[in-house]
Design a protein around this motif. Sequence first.
Motif, PDB file in Angstrom:
ATOM      1  N   ARG A   1       0.837  -1.204   0.000  1.00 37.82           N
ATOM      2  CA  ARG A   1       0.000   0.000   0.000  1.00 37.82           C
ATOM      3  C   ARG A   1       0.866   1.246   0.000  1.00 37.82           C
ATOM      4  O   ARG A   1       0.640   2.189  -0.758  1.00 37.82           O
ATOM      5  CB  ARG A   1      -0.924   0.006   1.224  1.00 37.82           C
TER       6      ARG A   1
ATOM      7  N   PRO B   1      -4.577   4.542   3.527  1.00 28.81           N
ATOM      8  CA  PRO B   1      -5.089   3.416   4.331  1.00 28.81           C
ATOM      9  C   PRO B   1      -6.601   3.214   4.168  1.00 28.81           C
ATOM     10  O   PRO B   1      -7.114   2.136   4.417  1.00 28.81           O
ATOM     11  CB  PRO B   1      -4.754   3.811   5.767  1.00 28.81           C
ATOM     12  N   SER B   2      -7.280   4.253   3.714  1.00 28.83           N
ATOM     13  CA  SER B   2      -8.727   4.137   3.525  1.00 28.83           C
ATOM     14  C   SER B   2      -9.100   3.632   2.133  1.00 28.83           C
ATOM     15  O   SER B   2     -10.291   3.537   1.815  1.00 28.83           O
ATOM     16  CB  SER B   2      -9.384   5.503   3.769  1.00 28.83           C
TER      17      SER B   2
ATOM     18  N   TYR C   1      -7.346  -1.851  -0.547  1.00 28.09           N
ATOM     19  CA  TYR C   1      -6.494  -2.193   0.597  1.00 28.09           C
ATOM     20  C   TYR C   1      -7.342  -2.708   1.758  1.00 28.09           C
ATOM     21  O   TYR C   1      -7.014  -3.722   2.376  1.00 28.09           O
ATOM     22  CB  TYR C   1      -5.676  -0.972   1.021  1.00 28.09           C
ATOM     23  N   GLN C   2      -8.434  -2.018   2.050  1.00 29.57           N
ATOM     24  CA  GLN C   2      -9.315  -2.433   3.141  1.00 29.57           C
ATOM     25  C   GLN C   2      -9.905  -3.821   2.880  1.00 29.57           C
ATOM     26  O   GLN C   2     -10.008  -4.636   3.800  1.00 29.57           O
ATOM     27  CB  GLN C   2     -10.451  -1.405   3.326  1.00 29.57           C
TER      28      GLN C   2
ATOM     29  N   LYS D   1      -9.332  -7.109   5.176  1.00 26.29           N
ATOM     30  CA  LYS D   1     -10.496  -7.844   5.693  1.00 26.29           C
ATOM     31  C   LYS D   1     -10.442  -9.317   5.294  1.00 26.29           C
ATOM     32  O   LYS D   1     -10.678 -10.207   6.123  1.00 26.29           O
ATOM     33  CB  LYS D   1     -11.783  -7.209   5.177  1.00 26.29           C
TER      34      LYS D   1
END
Length: 168
Positions: free
Chosen positions: A116, A123-124, A128-129, A133
Amino acid sequence: MAKVIFTIICFMLSSAAQASSIFKCIKDDKIVFSQHSCPKEFRQHKIEYQYGITTETDSDARIKTQDPLQALLNKKTISKARLLQLLDSEVYRLNQENSYYEILRASELQKLERNRYWQKKQPSDPEYQASVKELTQHFDQLVKVNTSAIELLKIRKLQIEKETTEIR
């Protein structure tokens, strides 16, 4: 010859927790290493590793190995004390595996974080999220399976201990 000995030593060091002896199966110019007794068409050499010393003996006698899982399932073949010991060792192994999963999880999360960062994403970022997850769910599932197995083994251990105290 030195390559073969080096390979054997490396193999034995990597599997030192699993077994202290392996078998070298030889047929014509083909050599295979195994943790189980060799098939009948192969010549067999037993290689043992103990206290840092490797010994190789030519033994064509086949050794019957009993699968620990079969021993656990057929509790009449082993004593109650041995069964309790096997249950304890399996619980310990599963706990170690859970610890290993946590180490892997941290490593994989760091890898995702580095990717990332170098891709200059926030980070949002949804991609990536989603990756975080998915990774978290995967390792949570692995730990959950081991934890449920540990609970079942502990219940079985309590049953065996109860049976043992009732007999006395």
